[in-house]
Design a protein around this motif. Structure first.
Motif, PDB file in Angstrom:
ATOM      1  N   SER A  62      59.983  44.638 -30.065  1.00  0.00           N
ATOM      2  CA  SER A  62      60.267  44.716 -28.579  1.00  0.00           C
ATOM      3  C   SER A  62      59.672  45.538 -27.757  1.00  0.00           C
ATOM      4  O   SER A  62      59.045  45.335 -26.781  1.00  0.00           O
ATOM      5  CB  SER A  62      61.799  44.554 -28.288  1.00  0.00           C
ATOM      6  OG  SER A  62      62.018  44.564 -26.761  1.00  0.00           O
ATOM      7  N   VAL A  63      59.467  46.791 -28.353  1.00  0.00           N
ATOM      8  CA  VAL A  63      58.834  47.989 -27.848  1.00  0.00           C
ATOM      9  C   VAL A  63      57.377  47.656 -27.501  1.00  0.00           C
ATOM     10  O   VAL A  63      56.709  48.004 -26.683  1.00  0.00           O
ATOM     11  CB  VAL A  63      59.053  49.303 -28.481  1.00  0.00           C
ATOM     12  CG1 VAL A  63      58.391  50.322 -27.969  1.00  0.00           C
ATOM     13  CG2 VAL A  63      60.608  49.673 -28.150  1.00  0.00           C
ATOM     14  N   CYS A  64      56.739  47.262 -28.882  1.00  0.00           N
ATOM     15  CA  CYS A  64      55.381  46.937 -28.867  1.00  0.00           C
ATOM     16  C   CYS A  64      55.075  45.939 -28.106  1.00  0.00           C
ATOM     17  O   CYS A  64      54.072  45.821 -27.204  1.00  0.00           O
ATOM     18  CB  CYS A  64      55.054  46.406 -30.141  1.00  0.00           C
ATOM     19  SG  CYS A  64      54.859  47.860 -31.418  1.00  0.00           S
ATOM     20  N   ALA A  65      55.669  44.933 -27.609  1.00  0.00           N
ATOM     21  CA  ALA A  65      55.585  43.772 -26.807  1.00  0.00           C
ATOM     22  C   ALA A  65      55.820  44.121 -25.450  1.00  0.00           C
ATOM     23  O   ALA A  65      54.788  43.951 -24.671  1.00  0.00           O
ATOM     24  CB  ALA A  65      56.747  42.514 -27.038  1.00  0.00           C
ATOM     25  N   ASP A  66      56.699  45.048 -25.080  1.00  0.00           N
ATOM     26  CA  ASP A  66      56.849  45.597 -23.768  1.00  0.00           C
ATOM     27  C   ASP A  66      55.533  46.585 -23.599  1.00  0.00           C
ATOM     28  O   ASP A  66      55.031  46.521 -22.332  1.00  0.00           O
ATOM     29  CB  ASP A  66      58.061  46.571 -23.765  1.00  0.00           C
ATOM     30  CG  ASP A  66      59.437  45.784 -23.713  1.00  0.00           C
ATOM     31  OD1 ASP A  66      60.301  46.567 -23.783  1.00  0.00           O
ATOM     32  OD2 ASP A  66      59.096  44.419 -23.768  1.00  0.00           O
ATOM     33  N   LEU A  67      54.967  47.159 -24.273  1.00  0.00           N
ATOM     34  CA  LEU A  67      53.978  48.003 -24.079  1.00  0.00           C
ATOM     35  C   LEU A  67      52.625  47.111 -23.945  1.00  0.00           C
ATOM     36  O   LEU A  67      51.924  47.320 -23.006  1.00  0.00           O
ATOM     37  CB  LEU A  67      53.716  49.049 -25.264  1.00  0.00           C
ATOM     38  CG  LEU A  67      52.558  49.811 -25.045  1.00  0.00           C
ATOM     39  CD1 LEU A  67      52.704  50.963 -23.828  1.00  0.00           C
ATOM     40  CD2 LEU A  67      52.245  50.894 -26.458  1.00  0.00           C
ATOM     41  N   ARG A  68      52.623  46.035 -24.803  1.00  0.00           N
ATOM     42  CA  ARG A  68      51.456  45.045 -24.379  1.00  0.00           C
ATOM     43  C   ARG A  68      51.554  44.432 -23.152  1.00  0.00           C
ATOM     44  O   ARG A  68      50.507  44.473 -22.456  1.00  0.00           O
ATOM     45  CB  ARG A  68      51.665  43.958 -25.686  1.00  0.00           C
ATOM     46  CG  ARG A  68      50.685  42.691 -25.452  1.00  0.00           C
ATOM     47  CD  ARG A  68      51.436  41.460 -26.159  1.00  0.00           C
ATOM     48  NE  ARG A  68      52.342  40.960 -25.323  1.00  0.00           N
ATOM     49  CZ  ARG A  68      53.440  40.438 -25.980  1.00  0.00           C
ATOM     50  NH1 ARG A  68      53.445  40.268 -27.280  1.00  0.00           N
ATOM     51  NH2 ARG A  68      54.345  40.066 -25.376  1.00  0.00           N
ATOM     52  N   ASP A  69      52.829  44.003 -22.830  1.00  0.00           N
ATOM     53  CA  ASP A  69      52.756  43.535 -21.480  1.00  0.00           C
ATOM     54  C   ASP A  69      52.523  44.378 -20.243  1.00  0.00           C
ATOM     55  O   ASP A  69      51.971  44.125 -19.407  1.00  0.00           O
ATOM     56  CB  ASP A  69      54.097  42.819 -21.289  1.00  0.00           C
ATOM     57  CG  ASP A  69      54.484  41.843 -22.222  1.00  0.00           C
ATOM     58  OD1 ASP A  69      55.866  41.314 -22.727  1.00  0.00           O
ATOM     59  OD2 ASP A  69      53.629  41.212 -22.885  1.00  0.00           O
ATOM     60  N   GLN A  70      53.065  45.808 -20.458  1.00  0.00           N
ATOM     61  CA  GLN A  70      52.700  46.703 -19.514  1.00  0.00           C
ATOM     62  C   GLN A  70      51.358  46.993 -19.381  1.00  0.00           C
ATOM     63  O   GLN A  70      50.535  46.872 -18.329  1.00  0.00           O
ATOM     64  CB  GLN A  70      53.266  47.825 -19.918  1.00  0.00           C
ATOM     65  CG  GLN A  70      53.169  49.004 -19.006  1.00  0.00           C
ATOM     66  CD  GLN A  70      54.290  48.996 -17.833  1.00  0.00           C
ATOM     67  OE1 GLN A  70      54.506  47.889 -17.262  1.00  0.00           O
ATOM     68  NE2 GLN A  70      54.944  49.953 -17.541  1.00  0.00           N
ATOM     69  N   PHE A  71      50.513  46.928 -20.527  1.00  0.00           N
ATOM     70  CA  PHE A  71      49.067  47.182 -20.638  1.00  0.00           C
ATOM     71  C   PHE A  71      48.347  45.806 -19.848  1.00  0.00           C
ATOM     72  O   PHE A  71      47.430  46.142 -19.053  1.00  0.00           O
ATOM     73  CB  PHE A  71      48.415  47.270 -21.841  1.00  0.00           C
ATOM     74  CG  PHE A  71      48.734  48.440 -22.298  1.00  0.00           C
ATOM     75  CD1 PHE A  71      48.578  48.920 -23.895  1.00  0.00           C
ATOM     76  CD2 PHE A  71      48.718  49.850 -21.585  1.00  0.00           C
ATOM     77  CE1 PHE A  71      48.491  50.237 -24.278  1.00  0.00           C
ATOM     78  CE2 PHE A  71      48.661  51.006 -22.012  1.00  0.00           C
ATOM     79  CZ  PHE A  71      48.757  51.221 -23.464  1.00  0.00           C
ATOM     80  N   LEU A  72      48.900  44.697 -20.248  1.00  0.00           N
ATOM     81  CA  LEU A  72      48.183  43.591 -19.668  1.00  0.00           C
ATOM     82  C   LEU A  72      48.495  43.231 -18.209  1.00  0.00           C
ATOM     83  O   LEU A  72      48.017  42.372 -17.490  1.00  0.00           O
ATOM     84  CB  LEU A  72      48.754  42.202 -20.338  1.00  0.00           C
ATOM     85  CG  LEU A  72      48.185  42.147 -21.895  1.00  0.00           C
ATOM     86  CD1 LEU A  72      48.900  40.840 -22.616  1.00  0.00           C
ATOM     87  CD2 LEU A  72      46.734  42.149 -21.929  1.00  0.00           C
ATOM     88  N   LYS A  73      49.451  43.984 -17.492  1.00  0.00           N
ATOM     89  CA  LYS A  73      49.535  43.854 -16.293  1.00  0.00           C
ATOM     90  C   LYS A  73      48.347  44.279 -15.469  1.00  0.00           C
ATOM     91  O   LYS A  73      48.059  44.212 -14.179  1.00  0.00           O
ATOM     92  CB  LYS A  73      50.668  44.517 -15.746  1.00  0.00           C
ATOM     93  CG  LYS A  73      52.268  44.052 -15.988  1.00  0.00           C
ATOM     94  CD  LYS A  73      53.386  44.853 -15.662  1.00  0.00           C
ATOM     95  CE  LYS A  73      54.565  44.453 -16.046  1.00  0.00           C
ATOM     96  NZ  LYS A  73      55.543  45.465 -15.749  1.00  0.00           N
ATOM     97  N   TYR A  74      47.770  45.287 -16.124  1.00  0.00           N
ATOM     98  CA  TYR A  74      46.590  45.894 -15.747  1.00  0.00           C
ATOM     99  C   TYR A  74      45.210  45.770 -16.283  1.00  0.00           C
ATOM    100  O   TYR A  74      45.027  46.582 -17.552  1.00  0.00           O
ATOM    101  CB  TYR A  74      46.759  47.544 -15.520  1.00  0.00           C
ATOM    102  CG  TYR A  74      47.804  47.876 -14.802  1.00  0.00           C
ATOM    103  CD1 TYR A  74      49.358  47.816 -15.496  1.00  0.00           C
ATOM    104  CD2 TYR A  74      48.254  47.627 -13.479  1.00  0.00           C
ATOM    105  CE1 TYR A  74      50.493  48.274 -14.824  1.00  0.00           C
ATOM    106  CE2 TYR A  74      49.540  48.103 -12.654  1.00  0.00           C
ATOM    107  CZ  TYR A  74      50.668  48.098 -13.379  1.00  0.00           C
ATOM    108  OH  TYR A  74      51.918  48.538 -12.614  1.00  0.00           O
ATOM    109  N   PRO A  75      44.681  44.879 -16.006  1.00  0.00           N
ATOM    110  CA  PRO A  75      43.422  44.109 -16.955  1.00  0.00           C
ATOM    111  C   PRO A  75      42.503  45.497 -17.410  1.00  0.00           C
ATOM    112  O   PRO A  75      41.739  45.642 -16.495  1.00  0.00           O
ATOM    113  CB  PRO A  75      42.881  43.143 -16.307  1.00  0.00           C
ATOM    114  CG  PRO A  75      43.779  42.686 -15.339  1.00  0.00           C
ATOM    115  CD  PRO A  75      44.782  43.989 -15.011  1.00  0.00           C
TER     116      PRO A  75
END
Lengths: 238, 238
Positions: free
Chosen positions: B104-117
């Motif tokens: 979940s932490v990794c997915a959150d980080l992924r999603d955080q990064f993907l908000k900013y292409p």
DNA sequence: GTTAGACACGAACACTGTTCTATATACGAA
DNA sequence: TTCGTATATAGAACAGTGTTCGTGTCTAAC
């Protein structure tokens, strides 16, 4: 010619040198030379030093001339990565040794990238669809299939491995660049980094401070081997 | 004033507009604003669009002014990544659910990064030593330790996970950028990619051609989940 | 010999990150 | 209120980047 004219002639600047480069060479530059030279510049000075002007200078030509051979810098990047992939030898798959084989291909790719500091950044900036990168993927796929891995799992694992290899190499290059720049050399000194982690406030970073030694342990490519181990062993059981 | 002077005065350009920006603001720009605005630009236009001039324009100031708040662009990058990491919530480690927690932490980080292409490119260009990234590492370490993972294996796995997350997000961003650019949109169309892989020469690419469907399968973040699964399950047995 | 195309150059463009100097403004003290 | 100082910002300019466009030169084909 009277003395005034002779004196003026003695002070006359000589005519422009006759050694100006011809507008066109007898033997044109080839795209292979472009790629070879670019890799030479990267090997010596790092990927960030490779500018069109730097490359043109190394080829004894003008930067505009490069566009007769490559579309643009991104195209050059793709050619570079393709060349590096072309240098990867792919073994005949052996079901009894597939694990070692796949690790070996990844390690070879890692080492190829590390010969050219920072070049994996180009790999991470492109969509891997040219024939040389597909060739490497094909070779890896053959190995995993020989090892009994399901096709989909194999394909996804290859994707992960290639991403990891490129990211790992880029991190190494960033660290090395820091070492060279010397402005934050402590970052890449394992002992100093361990000391700093150990000195973090225990209230905020209890585990990091406590296990600073373990977190900063490892030599050579231990981390790389560890991660590849996880991926390979994991995909074997999928 | 004689007629000549009056005529000249009638043709005189008017004085500069009185609406020029004040040389100094009542409320100075803060570094937090700089970071917020930079992230806004990245979210809207992508990481590559973030130039000092673009950022200054978005802040209604001049590019030189930014250097009162950040050392240079690399410093800004570090601030950006630190901000994104600060937005990651770290759970209280639960030994019974540590696998789900780390994923979940990794997915959150992924999603955080993907908000900013494209922003993960900055993460891959820096040595992760600032406190916010160390905080995330600490949180991940706590989870793995709670799950009974040995400290060294935990540390090395975290390294791998963070590299993979950043590389994965960068690849996604590259693909999306290709989609926007439309100059090679087939690259990111799964069906078309499958067709092309299937059409590769069987003599050279037998496995790729045969398993084109499997290689191009997967929706959403299937590949991400698969790889994290390999890493997590693998580290559990180390 | 002529022509078309390929290769390379030069000049210039638009853009980037950054530095240095100057200046307008805000604020605090008298 | 006035004055002095510190701060925030702008302007100008620099060095550098990737790239385009027009032109010169050479070679091969006809």
């Amino acid at each position: 010619m009277n003395p005034r004219e002779r004196r003026a002639a003695r002070h006359q600047l000589p005519p422009p040198e006759a050694d100006a480069k011809p507008r066109r060479r007898k033997v044109p530059i080839t795209v292979e030379q472009v790629v070879d030279t670019a890799l030479g510049v990267i090997a010596a000075e790092g990927y960030e030093s490779l500018t069109m002007r730097r490359l043109a200078a190394a080829l004894d030509t003008g930067p505009a001339s490069l566009y007769a051979h490559v579309v643009n810098k991104a195209d050059l990047d793709e050619l570079l990565i393709a060349r590096l992939c072309a240098g990867i030898r792919l073994p005949d798959p052996d079901p009894a040794a597939w694990r070692e084989q796949i690790r070996s291909v990844c390690a070879d790719l890692r080492d190829q990238f590390l010969k050219y500091p920072g070049v994996s950044r180009a790999a991470l900036a492109m969509v891997p669809t040219d024939l040389e990168t597909v060739r490497v993927s094909e070779g890896m796929l053959a190995i995993l299939l020989a090892g009994g891995v399901a096709p989909r799992a194999a394909g996804w694992a290859i994707d992960a491995m290639l991403l990891y290899v490129a990211a790992y190499c880029l991190e190494i290059s960033v660290m090395e660049q820091r070492r060279v720049d010397d402005d934050a050399a402590w970052v890449v000194d394992p002992d100093e980094l361990r000391r700093r982690l150990a000195a973090l406030p225990v209230a905020t970073f209890p585990h990091t401070a406590r296990y600073a030694a373990e977190l900063t342990s490892g030599a050579g490519h231990d981390r790389f081997d560890f991660t590849l181990g996880l991926l390979v062993d994991g995909v074997a059981s999928r």
